[in-house]
Design an enzyme around this catalytic site. Structure first.
Site, mmCIF file in Angstrom:
data_model
loop_
_atom_site.group_PDB
_atom_site.id
_atom_site.type_symbol
_atom_site.label_atom_id
_atom_site.label_comp_id
_atom_site.label_asym_id
_atom_site.label_seq_id
_atom_site.Cartn_x
_atom_site.Cartn_y
_atom_site.Cartn_z
ATOM 1 N N ILE A 81 18.103 -29.110 -21.766
ATOM 2 C CA ILE A 81 18.854 -29.171 -23.033
ATOM 3 C C ILE A 81 19.802 -27.984 -23.024
ATOM 4 C CG2 ILE A 81 16.947 -28.027 -24.283
ATOM 5 C CD1 ILE A 81 17.971 -29.557 -26.812
ATOM 6 N N ILE A 83 23.361 -26.317 -25.091
ATOM 7 C CA ILE A 83 24.464 -26.297 -26.071
ATOM 8 C C ILE A 83 25.504 -25.316 -25.527
ATOM 9 C CG2 ILE A 83 25.120 -25.694 -28.441
ATOM 10 C CD1 ILE A 83 23.350 -28.200 -28.319
ATOM 11 N N GLU A 115 9.554 -27.922 -19.087
ATOM 12 C CA GLU A 115 9.322 -26.603 -18.494
ATOM 13 C C GLU A 115 10.410 -25.660 -18.971
ATOM 14 O OE1 GLU A 115 9.672 -29.024 -15.754
ATOM 15 O OE2 GLU A 115 7.527 -29.345 -15.410
ATOM 16 N N ASN A 120 12.861 -17.125 -21.165
ATOM 17 C CA ASN A 120 13.837 -17.760 -22.064
ATOM 18 C C ASN A 120 13.279 -17.832 -23.492
ATOM 19 O OD1 ASN A 120 15.836 -19.253 -23.269
ATOM 20 N ND2 ASN A 120 16.004 -20.774 -21.631
ATOM 21 N N TYR A 127 11.532 -24.572 -29.162
ATOM 22 C CA TYR A 127 10.468 -25.545 -28.893
ATOM 23 C C TYR A 127 9.271 -25.321 -29.826
ATOM 24 C CZ TYR A 127 13.259 -25.997 -24.622
ATOM 25 O OH TYR A 127 14.296 -26.159 -23.734
HETATM 26 C C1 LIG Z 1 18.263 -23.086 -26.271
HETATM 27 C C2 LIG Z 1 19.544 -23.660 -26.915
HETATM 28 C C3 LIG Z 1 19.683 -25.134 -26.526
HETATM 29 C C4 LIG Z 1 19.393 -23.531 -28.456
HETATM 30 O O1 LIG Z 1 20.520 -24.172 -29.050
HETATM 31 P P1 LIG Z 1 21.187 -23.656 -30.412
HETATM 32 O O2 LIG Z 1 22.004 -24.776 -30.940
HETATM 33 O O3 LIG Z 1 21.890 -22.372 -30.203
HETATM 34 O O4 LIG Z 1 19.894 -23.391 -31.343
HETATM 35 P P2 LIG Z 1 19.768 -23.714 -32.898
HETATM 36 O O5 LIG Z 1 20.931 -23.122 -33.624
HETATM 37 O O6 LIG Z 1 19.530 -25.183 -33.078
HETATM 38 O O7 LIG Z 1 18.468 -22.887 -33.288
HETATM 39 C C5 LIG Z 1 17.204 -23.544 -33.441
HETATM 40 C C6 LIG Z 1 16.102 -22.537 -33.184
HETATM 41 O O8 LIG Z 1 16.214 -22.009 -31.842
HETATM 42 C C7 LIG Z 1 15.839 -20.631 -31.864
HETATM 43 N N1 LIG Z 1 17.011 -19.790 -31.620
HETATM 44 C C8 LIG Z 1 18.295 -20.185 -31.522
HETATM 45 N N2 LIG Z 1 19.097 -19.122 -31.249
HETATM 46 C C9 LIG Z 1 18.277 -18.049 -31.209
HETATM 47 C C10 LIG Z 1 18.502 -16.664 -30.972
HETATM 48 N N3 LIG Z 1 19.723 -16.165 -30.718
HETATM 49 N N4 LIG Z 1 17.431 -15.829 -30.951
HETATM 50 C C11 LIG Z 1 16.187 -16.292 -31.168
HETATM 51 N N5 LIG Z 1 15.904 -17.620 -31.407
HETATM 52 C C12 LIG Z 1 16.944 -18.470 -31.436
HETATM 53 C C13 LIG Z 1 15.309 -20.364 -33.265
HETATM 54 O O9 LIG Z 1 13.944 -20.756 -33.299
HETATM 55 C C14 LIG Z 1 16.144 -21.329 -34.074
HETATM 56 O O10 LIG Z 1 15.570 -21.623 -35.316
HETATM 57 P P3 LIG Z 1 15.945 -20.661 -36.597
HETATM 58 O O11 LIG Z 1 17.435 -20.667 -36.670
HETATM 59 O O12 LIG Z 1 15.292 -21.343 -37.757
HETATM 60 O O13 LIG Z 1 15.401 -19.315 -36.280
HETATM 61 C C15 LIG Z 1 20.799 -22.852 -26.489
HETATM 62 O O14 LIG Z 1 20.557 -21.487 -26.719
HETATM 63 C C16 LIG Z 1 21.218 -23.031 -25.049
HETATM 64 O O15 LIG Z 1 21.929 -23.964 -24.688
HETATM 65 N N6 LIG Z 1 20.751 -22.103 -24.157
HETATM 66 C C17 LIG Z 1 21.147 -22.126 -22.750
HETATM 67 C C18 LIG Z 1 20.506 -23.275 -22.007
HETATM 68 C C19 LIG Z 1 18.979 -23.187 -22.054
HETATM 69 O O16 LIG Z 1 18.399 -22.120 -21.893
HETATM 70 N N7 LIG Z 1 18.354 -24.364 -22.244
HETATM 71 C C20 LIG Z 1 16.910 -24.477 -22.276
HETATM 72 C C21 LIG Z 1 16.415 -24.769 -20.887
HETATM 73 S S1 LIG Z 1 14.638 -25.001 -20.878
#
Ligand SMILES: CC(C)(COP(=O)(O)OP(=O)(O)OC[C@H]1O[C@@H](n2cnc3c(N)ncnc32)[C@H](O)[C@@H]1OP(=O)(O)O)[C@@H](O)C(=O)NCCC(=O)NCCS
Length: 156
Positions: A81, A83, A115, A120, A127
């Protein structure tokens, strides 16, 4: 007070990726990972793996991220996943994963697994927020730096 994340993400839609989207999937992947999946991996999954589906989340028709899933019998496995960096922090990852959980449940899956690199913390937080629990550790799972993977799972 208006929730700014809602304001920024009102025109959200989801779309199933097709063969025409392989380049875009790889583009999103390569913006986030130093060792991205090659285009061939997406091609093989979309062209030949009937268990695989890739879904885009779009904001105002712009692809902001994607999620991949394999659904085999009653188990769904998230392959990745992502973003795009400029769209993070707007609850798009959360919405996309929720959507994948609904799609998998509708397709008959009872559990979802994935996984994640042990380092991370952002992804692990997402999750956990959606109910995933920690399972086992796969030692040295990631080939680039031999980092351990944490297996997480949730009942759908
Ligand atoms: C992981 C990822 C998909 C999260 O997407 P996102 O759209 O930025 O996240 P959201 O805005 O939907 O946040 C949802 C939750 O994620 C967590 N989260 C998101 N950004 C965070 C940050 N900077 N620090 C801590 N927790 C965070 C929190 O639990 C958050 O919930 P909250 O806002 O109520 O605290 C994104 O950071 C990403 O693409 N990362 C790089 C790729 C990756 O690592 N993918 C996972 C591979 S297993």
């Amino acid at each position: 007070m208006i929730d700014r994340s809602m304001e920024l993400t009102k025109n959200i839609s989801f779309r199933l990726a097709t063969m025409d989207d392989i380049h875009n999937l790889h583009y999103i992947e390569s913006r986030s990972f130093s060792a991205p999946w090659p285009e061939e991996a997406f091609y093989n999954d979309i062209a030949h793996n009937r268990f695989a589906s890739y879904v885009f989340i779009e904001v105002d028709d712009v692809q902001a991220g994607y999620c991949g899933v394999w659904i085999i019998l009653d188990e769904a496995h998230i392959t990745n996943i992502v973003i795009l960096p400029e769209f993070r922090g707007r609850k798009l990852g959360e919405k996309l994963l929720c959507k994948m959980m609904c799609l998998a449940k509708d397709a008959g899956a009872k559990t979802m697994t994935l996984e994640v690199r042990v380092s991370n913390h952002i992804a692990k937080s997402l999750y956990k927020k959606l109910g995933f629990q920690e399972g086992g550790i796969r030692r040295g799972y990631y080939s680039d730096n031999k980092e351990d993977a944490l297996v997480m799972w949730v009942n759908l």
